[in-house]
Scaffold this motif. Structure first.
Motif, short mmCIF file in Angstrom:
data_model
loop_
_atom_site.label_atom_id
_atom_site.label_comp_id
_atom_site.label_asym_id
_atom_site.label_seq_id
_atom_site.Cartn_x
_atom_site.Cartn_y
_atom_site.Cartn_z
N LEU A 26 -3.86 97.26 37.69
CA LEU A 26 -3.60 97.55 36.29
C LEU A 26 -2.36 96.81 35.78
O LEU A 26 -2.30 96.41 34.62
CB LEU A 26 -3.44 99.05 36.07
N LEU A 27 -1.36 96.65 36.64
CA LEU A 27 -0.13 95.97 36.24
C LEU A 27 -0.41 94.53 35.84
O LEU A 27 0.23 94.00 34.92
CB LEU A 27 0.90 96.02 37.37
N LYS A 28 -1.36 93.89 36.49
CA LYS A 28 -1.68 92.50 36.15
C LYS A 28 -2.15 92.35 34.71
O LYS A 28 -1.94 91.31 34.09
CB LYS A 28 -2.75 91.96 37.10
N SER A 29 -2.76 93.39 34.17
CA SER A 29 -3.24 93.30 32.79
C SER A 29 -2.15 93.64 31.78
O SER A 29 -2.32 93.42 30.59
CB SER A 29 -4.43 94.24 32.58
N LEU A 30 -1.02 94.16 32.24
CA LEU A 30 0.10 94.51 31.35
C LEU A 30 1.13 93.40 31.41
O LEU A 30 2.18 93.52 32.01
CB LEU A 30 0.72 95.85 31.77
N ASN A 31 0.86 92.30 30.73
CA ASN A 31 1.71 91.13 30.87
C ASN A 31 2.38 90.67 29.59
O ASN A 31 2.82 89.54 29.50
CB ASN A 31 0.92 89.97 31.49
N SER A 32 2.50 91.53 28.61
CA SER A 32 3.21 91.15 27.38
C SER A 32 4.27 92.19 27.07
O SER A 32 4.15 93.36 27.42
CB SER A 32 2.23 91.01 26.21
N PRO A 33 5.35 91.76 26.40
CA PRO A 33 6.44 92.69 26.08
C PRO A 33 5.99 93.90 25.24
O PRO A 33 6.62 94.95 25.30
CB PRO A 33 7.43 91.83 25.31
N GLU A 34 4.90 93.77 24.50
CA GLU A 34 4.41 94.89 23.71
C GLU A 34 3.86 96.01 24.60
O GLU A 34 3.73 97.15 24.15
CB GLU A 34 3.30 94.43 22.74
N LEU B 28 4.86 103.87 32.07
CA LEU B 28 3.88 104.94 32.25
C LEU B 28 3.11 104.75 33.56
O LEU B 28 2.87 105.71 34.30
CB LEU B 28 2.91 104.98 31.07
N LEU B 29 2.75 103.52 33.87
CA LEU B 29 2.05 103.23 35.12
C LEU B 29 2.92 103.58 36.33
O LEU B 29 2.44 104.17 37.30
CB LEU B 29 1.64 101.76 35.16
N LEU B 30 4.19 103.25 36.26
CA LEU B 30 5.11 103.60 37.36
C LEU B 30 5.20 105.12 37.51
O LEU B 30 5.19 105.65 38.61
CB LEU B 30 6.50 103.02 37.10
N ARG B 31 5.29 105.81 36.40
CA ARG B 31 5.40 107.28 36.44
C ARG B 31 4.12 107.90 37.01
O ARG B 31 4.18 108.82 37.83
CB ARG B 31 5.67 107.83 35.03
N GLN C 150 10.37 93.72 38.74
CA GLN C 150 10.92 94.89 39.44
C GLN C 150 9.86 95.97 39.59
O GLN C 150 9.76 96.62 40.63
CB GLN C 150 12.14 95.43 38.69
N ALA C 151 9.04 96.15 38.56
CA ALA C 151 7.95 97.14 38.64
C ALA C 151 6.92 96.71 39.70
O ALA C 151 6.45 97.54 40.49
CB ALA C 151 7.27 97.29 37.28
N LYS C 152 6.61 95.43 39.74
CA LYS C 152 5.66 94.92 40.74
C LYS C 152 6.24 95.10 42.14
O LYS C 152 5.52 95.50 43.07
CB LYS C 152 5.38 93.45 40.46
N LEU C 153 7.53 94.85 42.28
CA LEU C 153 8.19 95.03 43.58
C LEU C 153 8.13 96.49 44.00
O LEU C 153 7.88 96.80 45.17
CB LEU C 153 9.63 94.56 43.47
N TRP C 154 8.34 97.41 43.05
CA TRP C 154 8.28 98.83 43.39
C TRP C 154 6.87 99.23 43.83
O TRP C 154 6.71 99.97 44.80
CB TRP C 154 8.71 99.70 42.21
N LEU C 155 5.87 98.73 43.14
CA LEU C 155 4.50 99.09 43.49
C LEU C 155 4.08 98.53 44.85
O LEU C 155 3.24 99.12 45.52
CB LEU C 155 3.52 98.61 42.41
#
Length: 175
Positions: free
Chosen positions: A68-76, A83-86, A149-154
């Motif tokens: 899912l993170l791969k599809s979230l690639n824009s600052p918007e 939310l994904l991390l949470r 950083q989010a990708k690293l955490w996941l």
């Protein structure tokens, strides 16, 4: 005088049957030691399969979050990353412990799940706060840092074993 008989002559004159050797022992039936080895190998194999299934089951949410993170690639979509991390954290940790965390406490919690060399949420705290609560959004460079950083955490977060994060059973109170 009679000829003395040699031992071979004596043996030949006796009514003895030829010596028959027993056949060499076969592989079947197996000795009890082999049965113990087979049983021990079977137990080890079953334990390995169960451990592998448990590991794959535990990693399922992490892999889905990375997809899912791969599809979230824009600052918007910055708030969606948070939310994904949470959601991922609540999958592995107690909801009671994670849901109430906000701001610096949330970022500190994320850092605590990483090895010392991978920590960076608190260092990027200003960018995270600006991205989440600013009406203008976040710059691309800051977004890229937070995204990495989010990708690293996941990928690298130390997640608890299954028995540690199961929700507590609700107690039934007699009225």
């Amino acid at each position: 005088m009679a000829d003395p008989m040699t031992p071979n002559d004596i043996a030949a004159s006796l009514p003895l049957a030829d010596v028959h050797l027993s056949p060499a022992p076969g592989i079947w039936p197996l000795a009890w030691g082999w049965w113990l080895c087979i049983a021990a190998a079977g137990v080890v194999l079953v334990l390995l399969v169960l451990k592998l299934r448990q590991h794959l089951k535990q990693q399922k949410a992490r892999k889905e979050a990375l997809r899912l993170l791969k599809s979230l690639n824009s600052p918007e979509q910055f708030s969606d990353i948070n939310l994904l991390l949470r959601q991922t954290a609540m999958t592995y940790f107690s909801r009671r412990d994670v849901a109430s965390l906000t701001g610096e406490q949330w970022l500190l919690f994320l850092d605590q799940q990483l090895a010392e060399k991978h920590r960076g949420f608190v260092a990027l705290s200003a960018d995270w706060q600006h991205g989440l609560f600013s009406g203008k959004g976040i710059e691309q460079f800051a977004f890229n840092q937070c995204y990495q950083q989010a990708k690293l955490w996941l990928t690298k977060a130390r997640l608890p074993a299954d028995s540690q994060h199961l929700p507590a059973k609700a107690e039934v109170v007699d009225v």
